[in-house]
Design a protein around this motif. Structure first.
Motif, PDB file in Angstrom:
ATOM      1  N   MET A   1      62.473  98.204  -3.981  1.00 35.36           N
ATOM      2  CA  MET A   1      61.289  99.052  -4.046  1.00 35.36           C
ATOM      3  C   MET A   1      61.720 100.503  -4.151  1.00 35.36           C
TER       4      MET A   1
ATOM      5  N   GLU B   1      61.751 104.491  -3.693  1.00 31.19           N
ATOM      6  CA  GLU B   1      61.325 105.348  -2.599  1.00 31.19           C
ATOM      7  C   GLU B   1      60.014 106.053  -2.932  1.00 31.19           C
TER       8      GLU B   1
ATOM      9  N   LEU C   1      53.088 103.774  -0.283  1.00 34.98           N
ATOM     10  CA  LEU C   1      53.176 103.045   0.980  1.00 34.98           C
ATOM     11  C   LEU C   1      52.262 101.836   0.959  1.00 34.98           C
TER      12      LEU C   1
ATOM     13  N   TRP D   1      62.528  92.356   4.853  1.00 33.03           N
ATOM     14  CA  TRP D   1      61.836  93.447   5.545  1.00 33.03           C
ATOM     15  C   TRP D   1      62.289  93.483   7.001  1.00 33.03           C
TER      16      TRP D   1
ATOM     17  N   ARG E   1      63.752  96.498   3.209  1.00 33.82           N
ATOM     18  CA  ARG E   1      62.648  97.458   3.301  1.00 33.82           C
ATOM     19  C   ARG E   1      62.179  97.548   4.750  1.00 33.82           C
TER      20      ARG E   1
ATOM     21  N   LYS F   1      56.983 107.959   5.828  1.00 26.90           N
ATOM     22  CA  LYS F   1      57.458 107.524   4.513  1.00 26.90           C
ATOM     23  C   LYS F   1      58.711 108.290   4.124  1.00 26.90           C
TER      24      LYS F   1
ATOM     25  N   ASN G   1      58.354 101.865   4.283  1.00 25.93           N
ATOM     26  CA  ASN G   1      57.736 101.303   3.079  1.00 25.93           C
ATOM     27  C   ASN G   1      56.377 100.695   3.374  1.00 25.93           C
TER      28      ASN G   1
END
Length: 374
Positions: free
Chosen positions: A1, A3, A7, A208, A238, A325, A330
């Motif tokens: 993903m 940056e 979000l 994640w 993430r 963020k 994320n």
């Protein structure tokens, strides 16, 4: 993903009774399926992409009633069109192949909206009460790593083989495979924890990493640590962060609500929870376990949600979210006091400001005021 990707937002599914704070303050939130169907549709129409169904098998921490997260999530998947449901599951109470098979079916029914949160476990009584062995802290995370490797292998490889200390799979294939989503190798695998063992686990195998509620410095420290472990393993991970939102017209009003929540806390339930979880957290050699440094007020909300500081006006909350963020978040996993009203308010009043600030961040690298978010 990337940056620069927007979000993502998730919410804690109230599939257990008692709401999201252990307090006698009024909470216009229900744990019923009908209420949760309305909430899920409202949430996906308010900008939420994920919902996490929590796992609880025994009455604890003010939750006298509990719905199974897997069955509940499947019901919510059939009631929605875009929302992804994250099912919390315990190694030791699930076999990874059985969860993998359930997940494939749920993923196909929902056309690719199933995900899992693999929970190593902190509540000893749930395991011993069901006649299952209770492993020491780092052993629980060793089992979780094998569990995730088996789960991923069965989702992606025919004739899968695995030989570990906890699981052994012999030339096994699951058919059909998960729903084909372009760019997704398999249903997403989330994992939480605060200890060094949890961070290393995320750096090796998880998609994640969920963090408990943290202030800016605490979250930045976790992100840097996990990213370091991930780099050592040529792995990408993430980051999700837990937070509890109290949005009012003024910061003073929001702080008053927080004070009332804590003042009306169910002290017995919170203290019981603290004894259980801090024993688990302090069992780590370096003291970095979940809840190891949590105060009473922190534990009134699941997973230290007050610590993230999403308390104030919509503008203050949005600025703070975008600062997280900048520090690597994320996804924000959110809890609320009055779910239907508060989720709708978040979508109408807070999320548009977040998106404006993100656009500024993309253009300038630092939207006005974000660097000074408290």
């Amino acid at each position: 993903m990337s940056e620069n990707a927007p979000l993502k937002f998730a919410y804690w599914v109230p599939n257990v009774s008692g709401g999201l704070v252990t307090s006698t303050i009024e909470q216009r939130t229900e744990f019923t399926y009908d209420y949760n169907k309305k909430l899920a549709v409202l949430a996906e129409n308010s900008g939420f992409e994920y919902a996490l169904s929590q796992v609880r098998y025994a009455s604890s921490y003010g939750a006298a009633q509990q719905h199974d997260p897997a069955a509940f999530s499947l019901g919510l998947l059939t009631a929605t069109e875009r929302l992804k449901l994250i099912v919390a599951a315990h190694p030791g109470l699930w076999h990874p192949a059985i969860l993998a098979k359930f997940g494939i079916t749920a993923d196909i029914i929902s056309e690719g909206r199933f995900a899992v949160n693999i929970v190593s476990g902190w509540f000893k009584d749930e395991f011993t009460g069901l006649g299952e062995p209770w492993l020491e802290h780092d052993e629980r995370y060793r089992r979780t790593e094998e569990f995730i490797r088996v789960l991923r292998g069965l989702w992606t490889q025919p004739n899968f083989e695995f030989s570990g200390d906890f699981y052994r799979i012999h030339d096994f294939s699951l058919r059909p495979q998960p729903f084909d989503v372009p760019g997704r190798a398999h249903p997403e695998i989330f994992q939480g924890g605060n200890s060094t063992a949890a961070r290393k686990l995320a750096g090796r195998v998880s998609d994640w990493y969920f963090s408990n509620g943290k202030d800016f410095d605490g979250f930045s420290e976790q992100v840097a640590d996990v990213r370091g472990f991930a780099a050592d393993n040529d792995h990408a991970v993430r980051f999700g962060l837990n937070g509890f939102v109290i949005a009012r017209d003024s910061e003073a009003e929001a702080r008053d609500v927080l004070r009332e929540i804590v003042d009306k806390a169910d002290a017995g339930a919170v203290e019981g929870f603290r004894k259980s979880v801090q024993q688990a957290g302090n069992s780590t050699s370096d003291g970095k376990g979940m809840w190891a440094d949590s105060e009473f007020a922190d534990l009134v909300q699941y997973n230290d949600g007050f610590r993230t500081g999403l308390i104030g006006t919509p503008e203050q909350i949005a600025h703070r979210i975008v600062e997280y963020k900048k520090r690597g978040a994320n996804l924000l996993l959110l809890g609320f006091l009055h779910y239907l009203e508060d989720v709708e308010h978040f979508g109408k009043k807070i999320l548009p400001i977040v998106r404006e600030l993100e656009a500024d961040l993309d253009r300038t690298g630092d939207p006005i005021g974000v660097g000074n978010a408290r």
